[in-house]
Design a protein around this motif. Structure first.
Motif, PDB file in Angstrom:
ATOM      1  N   ASP A  93      40.708  44.902  42.694  1.00 47.71           N
ATOM      2  CA  ASP A  93      41.055  46.639  42.548  1.00 47.71           C
ATOM      3  C   ASP A  93      41.867  47.159  41.311  1.00 47.71           C
ATOM      4  O   ASP A  93      42.113  48.087  41.542  1.00 47.71           O
ATOM      5  N   SER A 101      41.338  46.942  38.243  1.00 49.86           N
ATOM      6  CA  SER A 101      40.967  47.799  37.785  1.00 49.86           C
ATOM      7  C   SER A 101      40.140  48.752  37.247  1.00 49.86           C
ATOM      8  O   SER A 101      40.012  50.205  36.754  1.00 49.86           O
ATOM      9  N   LEU A 102      40.698  49.521  39.349  1.00 43.56           N
ATOM     10  CA  LEU A 102      39.628  50.807  39.735  1.00 43.56           C
ATOM     11  C   LEU A 102      40.958  51.393  38.949  1.00 43.56           C
ATOM     12  O   LEU A 102      41.310  53.035  38.745  1.00 43.56           O
ATOM     13  N   ASP A 115      39.709  54.159  36.665  1.00 43.51           N
ATOM     14  CA  ASP A 115      39.066  55.329  37.374  1.00 43.51           C
ATOM     15  C   ASP A 115      39.904  56.030  37.837  1.00 43.51           C
ATOM     16  O   ASP A 115      39.597  57.609  38.196  1.00 43.51           O
ATOM     17  N   SER A 151      33.433  54.548  44.530  1.00 43.69           N
ATOM     18  CA  SER A 151      33.061  53.518  43.489  1.00 43.69           C
ATOM     19  C   SER A 151      31.279  53.728  44.101  1.00 43.69           C
ATOM     20  O   SER A 151      30.818  52.706  44.116  1.00 43.69           O
ATOM     21  N   GLN A 187      33.788  44.558  43.293  1.00 41.41           N
ATOM     22  CA  GLN A 187      33.963  44.618  41.210  1.00 41.41           C
ATOM     23  C   GLN A 187      33.212  43.204  41.310  1.00 41.41           C
ATOM     24  O   GLN A 187      32.667  43.090  40.174  1.00 41.41           O
TER      25      GLN A 187
END
Length: 719
Positions: free
Chosen positions: A274, A276-277, A280, A461, A478
């Motif tokens: 997570d 990489s979130l 976002d 997501s 992911q």
């Protein structure tokens, strides 16, 4: 002793020098003495043998190799054998003591340094205070000078130096001047440290579990930790305290992330996948609160992490020092708590349904470790699963034979979940919209059937929901998304493309950067946020109103002449959180390039107006869903043809603040068509007629839709 007196003799003892006239300091060079006597001085020094000098000056001066001389008023040094003893308080202060070279001063400095380092809980008492208290009066602890054991001289009859404030020596600073304040501050700091550690040991990972009973438990980790700190020497104890503080701080940060992820995504934070979130999340904050607001929130988040790690580490170190200084008391308390914990655990004692004996941290660590292992195993397992496909080898002439010639539209409505239809606060508005739009469809010759799908994601997501629906695989993290989109697994879009009879188009106003997944999905032509000609304002995260996106699709794609039917994938974003401001429908001839929405956006609510209020968020969310559904059905009624088939659904439920804690992951799905044969093919599905699925309509996993749909419309499996 010689009876002869000379110029180095002391004056009559009845005439002690005044305190206002301290004795002059002897010259550094003995040859410069006013009345040197080379014959007697050596005899005096040999007679004393340095013994009396050592006794007078103490071990500190002996170690330094200096022996102070006492002089007469005329500057001559008296013979040690003839110097009378002075009572405390008579005569001038010892110059060595004034200069801080005396053993008592040096010992006090050492004690004060230890006190400052340890941060004692009793308002500044040295670490060795308990040791000294256990010895008989006047007896110094082993290895310490008697003066050090006596403290600053209080109680020995001596007067404090003139420049020393009452209540403490020069080294004590404000602790000596304000002992009560120092003691209160020390105890308060210790209590805060203990509260922070207990909070970290008992902190739940879900916001709805924060209740007093959760923090009225006995953490077994604290009992074991105290036992270790009691028996360890100083350096290992400090090292263990620092390590334990950092671990507790890290667990606290992870718990905070769990709370946020459960609130927004309905699941805990995955330490493997997570990270990489966060990019976002930063983009979402920037779209919602602006560039400055996003930077401020990010800075606060970083400061919070640093503060948690630092404070937790300092707290554990302080408590470790306190335990070490009070070993006997700490041992008794630890044994008592251990017996209490065993008793509560054995009897299963609870308070308001919460077990008193806690092993929360151990369970959390085990759960996180299991989650990491499961993630790593899942990566390899899913790579094998994604390579299997019942329709991978189906020939083009055996694919979707019952939909040939139809213009297909698959539309995702952002955050359109079961809660919008069944929540008491939102349902009246949304249900009224569905009823009104279904009536429009019937009047235009369309019919619909609706059911429920369980989404692979929740609260956000969205790409996980899109990929699950289109690929027929359960894409709930992911790593799975990266794995499937890197392969060539058949999607609903690529299935239509495989027939050779369709042009595939994507209208995705939420995409604002490169999108390599376009190839995986099988989309020939993509219209993202920068290729739809929009010149109006953003509506928070949403780059453009749904009405405009559909109007642009008609202008740029659907109204054009095509040699083949279209397979179009459209993602509508106006119902994306934070649901403020919300667009309004405008007359179609006024849509233009979107500039007409400037006034609407400025007049709408701001995210800060609703984001912290669950009831307000629910109301605005219901309005946003109604707007999106209305925009879609209005477009279909106006531009849909006899061969048009629409599939539309929600990608996931809204966040917990709107859908509620522990809400289902169900989303509504509908198929709309003018040709009755299209809906006849799914008559055995048990779906509800119309746009609103009944509460007891069938519920399928979202990943099962692809195969059911391909089979229903004439596709032959060829694994």
């Amino acid at each position: 002793m010689s009876s002869t007196t000379n110029s180095r003799q002391l004056p009559n003892t009845d005439e002690a020098p005044s305190r206002e006239e301290p004795a002059s300091e002897p010259p550094a060079d003995p040859s410069q003495s006013p009345d040197p006597e080379p014959d007697t001085a050596p005899e005096t020094e040999r007679a004393t043998g340095g013994d009396e000098d050592a006794a007078a000056s103490g071990e500190g001066e002996a170690a330094a190799g200096t022996a102070p001389e006492v002089t007469t008023t005329d500057g001559a040094a008296p013979s040690p054998s003839e110097a009378p003893e002075q009572a405390p308080g008579d005569g001038p202060e010892d110059p060595a003591e004034a200069d801080g070279d005396a053993p008592a001063a040096k010992a006090a400095e050492v004690v004060e340094a230890e006190e400052a380092e340890a941060g004692t809980a009793d308002g500044g008492s040295p670490d060795g205070a308990s040791e000294a208290a256990a010895l008989p009066a006047g007896e110094a602890p082993a290895g310490k000078a008697p003066e050090a054991a006596a403290g600053d001289g209080a109680g020995d009859g001596s007067e404090p130096p003139k420049d020393e404030p009452p209540g403490g020596g020069p080294g004590r600073g404000w602790r000596g001047r304000y002992p009560f304040v120092a003691r209160a501050l020390a105890w308060s700091t210790t209590l805060v440290a203990a509260a922070l550690v207990l909070f970290a040991l008992l902190m739940p990972s879900q916001a709805d579990k924060f209740q007093p009973a959760e923090f009225l438990r006995l953490p077994v980790e604290a009992i074991f930790g105290a036992a270790l700190l009691i028996v360890l020497p100083r350096r290992p104890r400090i090292a263990l305290s620092v390590a334990a503080g950092l671990v507790l701080g890290a667990l606290t940060v992870l718990n905070i992330l769990d709370i946020g992820f459960n609130e927004y995504l309905g699941r805990g934070f995955n330490v493997v996948l997570d990270w990489s979130l966060f990019s976002d999340a930063q983009a979402y904050l920037q779209d919602t609160f602006g560039h400055g607001g996003a930077l401020g929130i990010a800075a606060l988040a970083v400061a919070l992490v640093i503060a948690v790690l630092t404070l937790m580490t300092l707290s554990v170190v302080r408590l470790g020092n306190l335990v070490a200084r009070n070993t006997a008391t700490a041992t008794r308390a630890t044994l008592a708590l251990a017996m209490a914990w065993v008793t509560c655990a054995t009897l299963g004692l609870q308070y308001t349904g919460v077990p008193i004996a806690s092993e929360h941290v151990a369970l959390v660590v085990q759960e996180r470790a299991a989650r990491v292992r499961q993630t790593l195993r899942d990566e390899a397992a899913f790579a094998r699963i994604s390579k299997k496909d019942d329709f991978a080898n189906t020939p083009p002439d055996q694919m979707l034979t019952d939909l040939r010639g139809k213009d297909m539209i698959i539309t995702f409505i952002e955050s359109y979940g079961r809660s919008a239809i069944e929540d008491p606060l939102m349902a009246p508005r949304v249900d009224a919209t569905l009823t009104a739009e279904n009536k429009k469809l019937k009047q235009a010759g369309f019919a619909a059937k609706s059911g429920w799908l369980t989404s692979a994601t929740y609260g956000g997501s969205s790409w996980l929901g899109h990929s699950t629906f289109l690929s027929g695989l359960w894409i709930n993290n992911q790593q799975r998304y990266r794995t499937v989109t890197a392969g060539d697994h058949l999607t609903l879009v690529s299935a239509f493309k495989k027939t050779g009879d369709y042009d595939t188009v994507g209208v995705m106003p939420g995409i604002q950067k490169g999108w390599p997944e376009q190839k995986f999905y099988g989309i020939d032509k993509l219209y993202d946020a920068f290729h739809l000609g929009y010149k109006g304002p953003k509506f928070s995260w949403s780059t453009m109103p749904d009405q405009y996106a559909l109007a642009a699709y008609e202008r740029l794609v659907h109204s054009k002449k095509h040699d083949k039917p279209l397979m179009s994938t459209i993602i509508l974003t106006s119902s994306h959180q934070p649901w403020a401001p919300i667009p309004k429908t405008v007359p179609e001839d006024q849509v233009g390039d979107g500039s007409v929405y400037d006034a609407i956006e400025k007049a709408g609510k701001r995210p800060a107006d609703i984001i912290t209020s669950s009831p307000k968020s629910k109301v605005e969310y219901g309005k946003a869903i109604s707007y999106s559904v209305t925009s879609l059905i209005d477009y279909l009624v106006k531009y849909g043809k006899k061969n048009t088939v629409l599939i539309y659904l929600g990608d996931h439920q809204p966040i917990a603040r709107v859908s509620g804690d522990h809400a289902s992951r169900d989303v509504p799905v509908s198929i709309v068509a003018k040709d009755p044969k299209v809906l006849d093919r799914i008559a055995d599905w048990g779906w509800t007629d119309g746009l609103r699925p009944e509460h007891d309509a069938p519920v399928w996993k979202m990943s099962s839709f692809r195969n059911r749909f391909l089979t229903a419309y004439g596709s032959t499996p060829h694994p």
